[in-house]
Design a protein around this motif. Sequence first.
Motif, PDB file in Angstrom:
ATOM      1  N   UNK A  91      79.202  42.812   3.659  1.00 39.34           N
ATOM      2  CA  UNK A  91      78.820  43.966   4.478  1.00 39.34           C
ATOM      3  C   UNK A  91      77.294  44.013   4.567  1.00 39.34           C
ATOM      4  N   UNK A  92      76.755  43.930   5.775  1.00 36.04           N
ATOM      5  CA  UNK A  92      75.299  43.917   5.944  1.00 36.04           C
ATOM      6  C   UNK A  92      74.797  45.094   6.774  1.00 36.04           C
ATOM      7  N   UNK A  93      75.710  45.852   7.407  1.00 41.03           N
ATOM      8  CA  UNK A  93      75.260  46.953   8.272  1.00 41.03           C
ATOM      9  C   UNK A  93      76.369  47.983   8.430  1.00 41.03           C
ATOM     10  N   UNK A  94      75.967  49.158   8.921  1.00 48.49           N
ATOM     11  CA  UNK A  94      76.917  50.244   9.180  1.00 48.49           C
ATOM     12  C   UNK A  94      76.613  50.849  10.551  1.00 48.49           C
ATOM     13  N   UNK A  95      77.673  51.247  11.241  1.00 50.02           N
ATOM     14  CA  UNK A  95      77.515  51.882  12.546  1.00 50.02           C
ATOM     15  C   UNK A  95      77.094  53.334  12.346  1.00 50.02           C
TER      16      UNK A  95
END
Length: 416
Positions: A384-388
């Motif tokens: 996991x490298x990002x979140x919306x």
Amino acid sequence: LEDMMWCQKNFNEEHREPTITEIKVLDTYWSDHCRHTTFMTQIEDVEIETGEYNKPIQAAFDKYMATRDAVYGEDTERPVTLMDIAVIGMKKLRSEGKLDDLDVSEEINACSIVVPVEIDGKTEEWLVMFKNETHNHPTEIEPFGGAATCLGGAIRDPLSGRSYVYQAMRVTGSADPIEATLPGKLPQRKITVGAAAGYSSYGNQIGLATGHVQEYYHDKFVAKRMEIGAVIGAAPRDTVRRERPSAGDLIVLLGGRTGRDGCGGATGSSKEHTVDSLLSCGAEVQKGNPPTERKIQRLFRNPAVTAMIKRCNDFGAGGVSVAIGELTDGLVVNLDKVPKKYEGLDGTELAISESQERMAVVIEAKDLDDFIKHADKENLEATVVAEVSDNPRLVMYWRGEKIVDLARAFLDTNGV
């Protein structure tokens, strides 16, 4: 210069100076390669020279202008562009109800059509996807890697559409490989032989049949090589899920690790080159990794996996800044989470590296553990490298500092 002034205006309005990473991200995101800026340039005045082909060219242009009126209406303010000229035929056919099998979605991976396929006496709807990739410039300066990633890049687009690529075609253009060359360029023989080796190496390792190879030899290719890889893939329509990302969704980086290879590739292929390019631009060419892409192929053939994927983008030109940046309006990226081939990469390199065989996958938070387990079975790294986010900005953190914070409205202008 106009793009620089456009950036200056934006950051003046935000009462701050841009970071070096933001400037590099904009340079990449707005490159000709990633945003087709030449093809989207507004054409305001057209004059067709007199000559042997004047009449057919004038007739074709007149037909285009008449078709625009029919498709958009005579009072349209839509600009005339090379891109519009290229797609107007398709739009006319659709307006006449003759392209009902075109698969329309917000994803921008590969052209796809809906095809009825008979399997064991039962008719199913399948998506058939087409993609071609040109690696003219990379193959000139690094023949093996340029041609290898030409095929790999073409495969990755329909693959990110969750289809299985099963057939390829290669078309190249070279000057006389025995005699012709230009100062500051590799010899045509070196390019031709090295490119053939690179393309076949990638195809053999990933297991893709290239049914047609066509090599053209003409002196007009001495200044600029042609290297085209074209592929076709397919998947059952009901296994491909397409939804808009929503706040709280996670972006998983799947596949290969990130290195310095490919930093500046998109911008490099979009600029004018000199006799010094051979010495200074080699590192812009990505390094292929077909066994990893083959693992992604296997993973995406599992309907339990594709049922979790709301949207997917491949890491081609532009790296994190484009592959993740294009997925949705609001994103918060943690560059420290990006798996690296080796230590020492700074935030800018992590943001724009074009290392190959990586996918950006949008999933719901509840599906994370299940997705990771499936990736583990194929021996694929998934992180996991990002979140919306609800906030329409592309934000990137590195070592606790916010090094990118760009408004989506500004990003979407694509420069002047």
